[in-house]
Scaffold this motif. Structure first.
Motif, PDB file in Angstrom:
ATOM      1  N   VAL B  12       0.449  -1.382   0.106  1.00  0.00           N
ATOM      2  CA  VAL B  12      -0.132  -0.076  -0.081  1.00  0.00           C
ATOM      3  C   VAL B  12       0.873   1.245   0.235  1.00  0.00           C
ATOM      4  O   VAL B  12       1.909   1.229   0.821  1.00  0.00           O
ATOM      5  N   LYS B  13       0.426   2.384  -1.212  1.00  0.00           N
ATOM      6  CA  LYS B  13       1.765   4.040  -0.450  1.00  0.00           C
ATOM      7  C   LYS B  13       0.962   4.119   0.412  1.00  0.00           C
ATOM      8  O   LYS B  13      -0.380   4.292   0.961  1.00  0.00           O
ATOM      9  N   PRO B  14       2.395   5.206   0.694  1.00  0.00           N
ATOM     10  CA  PRO B  14       1.939   5.995   1.710  1.00  0.00           C
ATOM     11  C   PRO B  14       0.588   6.888   2.348  1.00  0.00           C
ATOM     12  O   PRO B  14       0.151   7.433   0.357  1.00  0.00           O
ATOM     13  N   SER B  15      -0.055   7.245   2.702  1.00  0.00           N
ATOM     14  CA  SER B  15      -0.890   8.267   2.950  1.00  0.00           C
ATOM     15  C   SER B  15      -2.344   7.117   2.439  1.00  0.00           C
ATOM     16  O   SER B  15      -3.705   8.121   2.064  1.00  0.00           O
ATOM     17  N   GLU B  16      -2.546   6.190   1.720  1.00  0.00           N
ATOM     18  CA  GLU B  16      -3.416   5.914   1.369  1.00  0.00           C
ATOM     19  C   GLU B  16      -4.410   4.839   2.064  1.00  0.00           C
ATOM     20  O   GLU B  16      -3.624   4.779   3.402  1.00  0.00           O
ATOM     21  N   THR B  17      -5.133   3.873   1.955  1.00  0.00           N
ATOM     22  CA  THR B  17      -6.064   3.114   2.958  1.00  0.00           C
ATOM     23  C   THR B  17      -5.849   1.105   2.670  1.00  0.00           C
ATOM     24  O   THR B  17      -5.546   1.152   1.535  1.00  0.00           O
ATOM     25  N   LEU B  18      -5.909   0.895   3.895  1.00  0.00           N
ATOM     26  CA  LEU B  18      -5.191   0.293   4.105  1.00  0.00           C
ATOM     27  C   LEU B  18      -6.130  -1.023   4.300  1.00  0.00           C
ATOM     28  O   LEU B  18      -7.154  -0.750   4.876  1.00  0.00           O
ATOM     29  N   SER B  64      -5.365   4.671  19.852  1.00  0.00           N
ATOM     30  CA  SER B  64      -4.277   5.028  19.085  1.00  0.00           C
ATOM     31  C   SER B  64      -4.888   5.185  18.022  1.00  0.00           C
ATOM     32  O   SER B  64      -3.918   5.542  17.136  1.00  0.00           O
ATOM     33  N   LEU B  65      -5.210   4.337  17.631  1.00  0.00           N
ATOM     34  CA  LEU B  65      -5.677   4.319  16.246  1.00  0.00           C
ATOM     35  C   LEU B  65      -7.258   4.195  15.569  1.00  0.00           C
ATOM     36  O   LEU B  65      -8.043   3.923  14.679  1.00  0.00           O
ATOM     37  N   THR B  66      -8.006   5.161  16.626  1.00  0.00           N
ATOM     38  CA  THR B  66      -8.609   5.174  16.686  1.00  0.00           C
ATOM     39  C   THR B  66      -9.802   6.107  15.114  1.00  0.00           C
ATOM     40  O   THR B  66     -10.821   6.198  14.410  1.00  0.00           O
ATOM     41  N   SER B  67      -8.943   7.160  15.172  1.00  0.00           N
ATOM     42  CA  SER B  67      -9.241   8.637  14.196  1.00  0.00           C
ATOM     43  C   SER B  67      -9.011   7.587  13.138  1.00  0.00           C
ATOM     44  O   SER B  67      -9.911   7.931  11.978  1.00  0.00           O
ATOM     45  N   ARG B  68      -7.938   6.294  12.695  1.00  0.00           N
ATOM     46  CA  ARG B  68      -7.965   5.742  11.504  1.00  0.00           C
ATOM     47  C   ARG B  68      -8.948   4.231  11.157  1.00  0.00           C
ATOM     48  O   ARG B  68      -8.813   3.447   9.741  1.00  0.00           O
ATOM     49  N   ILE B  69      -9.376   3.701  12.100  1.00  0.00           N
ATOM     50  CA  ILE B  69     -10.051   2.678  11.439  1.00  0.00           C
ATOM     51  C   ILE B  69     -11.448   1.983  11.750  1.00  0.00           C
ATOM     52  O   ILE B  69     -12.292   3.290  12.239  1.00  0.00           O
ATOM     53  N   THR B  70     -11.737   1.803  10.354  1.00  0.00           N
ATOM     54  CA  THR B  70     -13.169   1.159   9.947  1.00  0.00           C
ATOM     55  C   THR B  70     -13.131  -0.136  10.042  1.00  0.00           C
ATOM     56  O   THR B  70     -12.259  -0.736  10.059  1.00  0.00           O
ATOM     57  N   MET B  71     -14.168  -0.547  10.490  1.00  0.00           N
ATOM     58  CA  MET B  71     -14.482  -2.193  10.810  1.00  0.00           C
ATOM     59  C   MET B  71     -15.568  -2.670  10.299  1.00  0.00           C
ATOM     60  O   MET B  71     -16.772  -1.657  10.973  1.00  0.00           O
ATOM     61  N   SER B  72     -16.076  -3.923  10.031  1.00  0.00           N
ATOM     62  CA  SER B  72     -17.085  -4.045   9.439  1.00  0.00           C
ATOM     63  C   SER B  72     -16.925  -5.926   9.728  1.00  0.00           C
ATOM     64  O   SER B  72     -16.605  -6.487   9.552  1.00  0.00           O
ATOM     65  N   VAL B  73     -18.420  -5.852   9.100  1.00  0.00           N
ATOM     66  CA  VAL B  73     -18.907  -7.689   9.830  1.00  0.00           C
ATOM     67  C   VAL B  73     -19.738  -7.894   8.738  1.00  0.00           C
ATOM     68  O   VAL B  73     -21.270  -7.550   8.393  1.00  0.00           O
ATOM     69  N   ASP B  74     -19.676  -9.066   7.724  1.00  0.00           N
ATOM     70  CA  ASP B  74     -20.222  -9.249   6.915  1.00  0.00           C
ATOM     71  C   ASP B  74     -20.590 -10.800   7.655  1.00  0.00           C
ATOM     72  O   ASP B  74     -20.221 -11.906   7.289  1.00  0.00           O
ATOM     73  N   THR B  75     -21.541 -10.594   8.354  1.00  0.00           N
ATOM     74  CA  THR B  75     -22.301 -12.890   8.835  1.00  0.00           C
ATOM     75  C   THR B  75     -22.896 -13.509   7.778  1.00  0.00           C
ATOM     76  O   THR B  75     -22.591 -14.627   7.709  1.00  0.00           O
ATOM     77  N   SER B  76     -23.379 -12.962   6.318  1.00  0.00           N
ATOM     78  CA  SER B  76     -23.481 -13.493   5.590  1.00  0.00           C
ATOM     79  C   SER B  76     -22.616 -14.627   4.995  1.00  0.00           C
ATOM     80  O   SER B  76     -23.025 -15.244   4.263  1.00  0.00           O
ATOM     81  N   ARG B  83     -10.174  -1.714   7.899  1.00  0.00           N
ATOM     82  CA  ARG B  83     -10.256  -0.512   7.306  1.00  0.00           C
ATOM     83  C   ARG B  83      -8.822   0.818   7.299  1.00  0.00           C
ATOM     84  O   ARG B  83      -9.416   0.991   8.471  1.00  0.00           O
ATOM     85  N   LEU B  84      -7.594   1.263   7.726  1.00  0.00           N
ATOM     86  CA  LEU B  84      -7.336   1.573   8.244  1.00  0.00           C
ATOM     87  C   LEU B  84      -6.107   2.544   7.255  1.00  0.00           C
ATOM     88  O   LEU B  84      -6.050   2.795   6.124  1.00  0.00           O
ATOM     89  N   SER B  85      -6.781   4.346   7.389  1.00  0.00           N
ATOM     90  CA  SER B  85      -6.142   5.392   6.620  1.00  0.00           C
ATOM     91  C   SER B  85      -5.403   5.333   7.255  1.00  0.00           C
ATOM     92  O   SER B  85      -5.062   5.738   8.248  1.00  0.00           O
ATOM     93  N   SER B  86      -4.951   6.494   5.778  1.00  0.00           N
ATOM     94  CA  SER B  86      -3.391   7.040   6.438  1.00  0.00           C
ATOM     95  C   SER B  86      -2.337   6.679   6.284  1.00  0.00           C
ATOM     96  O   SER B  86      -1.701   6.763   8.007  1.00  0.00           O
ATOM     97  N   VAL B  87      -2.567   5.667   5.838  1.00  0.00           N
ATOM     98  CA  VAL B  87      -1.379   4.979   6.533  1.00  0.00           C
ATOM     99  C   VAL B  87       0.214   5.693   6.549  1.00  0.00           C
ATOM    100  O   VAL B  87       0.389   6.519   5.247  1.00  0.00           O
ATOM    101  N   THR B  88       0.931   5.032   7.146  1.00  0.00           N
ATOM    102  CA  THR B  88       2.394   5.158   6.776  1.00  0.00           C
ATOM    103  C   THR B  88       3.460   4.265   7.229  1.00  0.00           C
ATOM    104  O   THR B  88       3.266   3.390   7.497  1.00  0.00           O
ATOM    105  N   ALA B  89       5.033   4.392   6.576  1.00  0.00           N
ATOM    106  CA  ALA B  89       5.688   3.227   7.065  1.00  0.00           C
ATOM    107  C   ALA B  89       5.116   2.432   8.307  1.00  0.00           C
ATOM    108  O   ALA B  89       5.943   1.038   8.523  1.00  0.00           O
ATOM    109  N   ALA B  90       5.053   2.915   9.234  1.00  0.00           N
ATOM    110  CA  ALA B  90       4.576   2.471  11.010  1.00  0.00           C
ATOM    111  C   ALA B  90       3.989   1.290  10.744  1.00  0.00           C
ATOM    112  O   ALA B  90       3.794   0.598  11.905  1.00  0.00           O
TER     113      ALA B  90
END
Lengths: 111, 120
Positions: B12-18, B64-76, B83-90
């Motif tokens: 993934v490129k820096p600043s993109e979403t994982l 420490s990650l809340t602002s960049r995290i989105t989680m979802s569940v698909d029970t079907s 999803r983790l946004s604005s990623v860096t090398a860290a």
């Protein structure tokens, strides 16, 4: 970030017993028995070995035991075997903001 | 026997979403007794809890990650995603999914992990 401190390495000969320490604070290990231990062989998934301080999941040998004193938890491996060579991580509930925290990890070497 | 299999983009490129997904087999994700969690492990380093999701979509996060995290569940599909946004090398790490026993605060049935490298 790792909130719990473990020694970087511990070693022992086959058949011996070794103990891995995991030091936290009164906000985690010191006041709660929600301590868990995980074994990880290179390139493999971490495996739960101990939960609730001293309980073993089904299939984990009774050579593995957990305990604590004050803010420090310990994992003891008795009758050390070659297959026990792996990385070990402790985990704990934290009453701070993070909820679940882990240790820095300990590499166990069987001599 | 519950099995967890992660999948991810690899690079993934820096600043993109994982984005990573965990497919659960050998049992239903639609149960009330456990959460489903994400942990990560930078190369050569220790484990870090990212967050966990309940079958109904309720979540708990590492602050420490809340602002960049989105989680979802698909029970079907018996799967859950991170999803983790604005990623860096860290954020370069192996991302593991697991069953999270929130009441007793431990993780079991951890997956082998999918390595995601953040680099341009």
């Amino acid at each position: 970030q790792s909130a719990l401190t473990q020694p970087a390495s511990v070693s022992g000969s086959p058949g011996q017993s070794i103990t891995i320490s995991c030091t936290g604070t009164s906000g985690d290990i010191g006041n709660y028995n929600y301590v868990s231990w995980y074994q990880q062989h290179p390139g493999k998934a971490p495996q739960l070995m101990i939960y609730n301080l001293s309980k073993r999941p089904s299939g984990v040998p009774d050579r593995f035991s957990g305990s604590k004193s004050g803010n420090t938890a310990s994992l003891t491996i008795s009758g050390l075997r070659a297959e026990d060579e792996a990385d070990y991580y402790c985990g704990s509930y934290s009453s701070g903001s993070i909820l679940e925290v882990f240790g820095t990890g300990t590499k166990v070497t069987v001599l | 026997q519950l099995q967890m299999q992660e999948s991810g983009p690899g690079l993934v490129k820096p600043s993109e979403t994982l984005s990573v997904t965990c497919i659960v087999s050998g049992g239903s994700i639609n149960i009330r007794s456990h959460y489903w969690g994400w942990l990560r492990q930078p190369p050569g380093k220790g484990l870090e809890w990212i967050g966990s999701i309940y079958y109904n979509g309720d979540t708990v996060h590492n602050p420490s990650l809340t602002s960049r995290i989105t989680m979802s569940v698909d029970t079907s599909k018996n799967q859950f995603s991170l999803r983790l946004s604005s990623v860096t090398a860290a954020d370069t790490a192996a991302y593991h999914c697991a069953r999270h026993e929130v009441t007793w605060h431990y993780f079991d049935n951890l997956g082998q992990g999918t390595l995601v490298i953040v680099s341009s």
